[in-house]
Design a protein around this motif. Structure first.
Motif, short mmCIF file in Angstrom:
data_model
loop_
_atom_site.label_atom_id
_atom_site.label_comp_id
_atom_site.label_asym_id
_atom_site.label_seq_id
_atom_site.Cartn_x
_atom_site.Cartn_y
_atom_site.Cartn_z
N SER A 6 6.77 -26.66 1.39
CA SER A 6 5.98 -26.26 2.55
C SER A 6 4.50 -26.53 2.28
CB SER A 6 6.17 -24.78 2.85
OG SER A 6 7.52 -24.53 3.15
N LEU A 7 3.76 -26.83 3.33
CA LEU A 7 2.32 -27.07 3.21
C LEU A 7 1.58 -25.74 3.25
CD1 LEU A 7 1.91 -30.03 5.73
CD2 LEU A 7 1.99 -30.18 3.24
N THR A 8 0.55 -25.63 2.43
CA THR A 8 -0.33 -24.47 2.51
C THR A 8 -1.21 -24.62 3.74
OG1 THR A 8 -2.12 -25.50 1.26
CG2 THR A 8 -0.42 -24.33 -0.02
N ASP A 9 -1.87 -23.54 4.14
CA ASP A 9 -2.79 -23.62 5.27
C ASP A 9 -3.91 -24.62 4.98
OD1 ASP A 9 -1.29 -21.81 6.64
OD2 ASP A 9 -2.68 -20.13 6.37
N GLU A 10 -4.36 -24.67 3.74
CA GLU A 10 -5.41 -25.62 3.38
C GLU A 10 -4.93 -27.07 3.52
OE1 GLU A 10 -4.54 -23.00 1.40
OE2 GLU A 10 -6.29 -21.73 1.72
N GLU A 11 -3.68 -27.31 3.15
CA GLU A 11 -3.11 -28.65 3.29
C GLU A 11 -2.92 -29.02 4.75
OE1 GLU A 11 -0.49 -29.02 -0.80
OE2 GLU A 11 0.29 -27.79 0.84
N VAL A 12 -2.51 -28.06 5.56
CA VAL A 12 -2.37 -28.30 7.00
C VAL A 12 -3.74 -28.66 7.58
CG1 VAL A 12 -1.82 -27.27 9.23
CG2 VAL A 12 -0.34 -26.83 7.27
N HIS A 13 -4.75 -27.88 7.23
CA HIS A 13 -6.10 -28.15 7.72
C HIS A 13 -6.56 -29.54 7.30
CE1 HIS A 13 -10.52 -28.05 7.76
NE2 HIS A 13 -10.33 -27.30 8.84
N ALA A 14 -6.31 -29.91 6.05
CA ALA A 14 -6.71 -31.23 5.55
C ALA A 14 -6.03 -32.35 6.33
CB ALA A 14 -6.41 -31.35 4.06
#
Length: 73
Positions: A6-14
């Motif tokens: 799963s993607l972290t919120d930071e990865e989603v934002h990036a």
């Protein structure tokens, strides 16, 4: 094939930011295409900001996980 993590919120934002950058300085050949590009940029920006606001709210409340995960909707 192993399941992707799963993607972290930071990865989603990036990733949202990367997508937003793809449309920077781009224009559509037609008015319709140009309007779609503008709408995509606005939507991606709004999603980025929504994610940031949500993350800040969770930090303020001391929460570290989303109370309504996608797989429960």
């Amino acid at each position: 094939m192993p399941e992707k993590p799963s993607l972290t919120d930071e990865e989603v934002h990036a990733k949202l930011h990367e997508a937003w950058l793809l449309f920077m300085n781009q224009r559509g050949e037609t008015d319709f295409g140009n309007n779609v590009i503008l709408a995509a940029r606005r939507a991606l920006f709004t999603l980025q900001m929504s994610l940031m606001v949500k993350a800040e709210g969770l930090k303020d409340q001391g929460e570290i996980s989303d109370p309504s995960p996608l797989d429960q909707q």
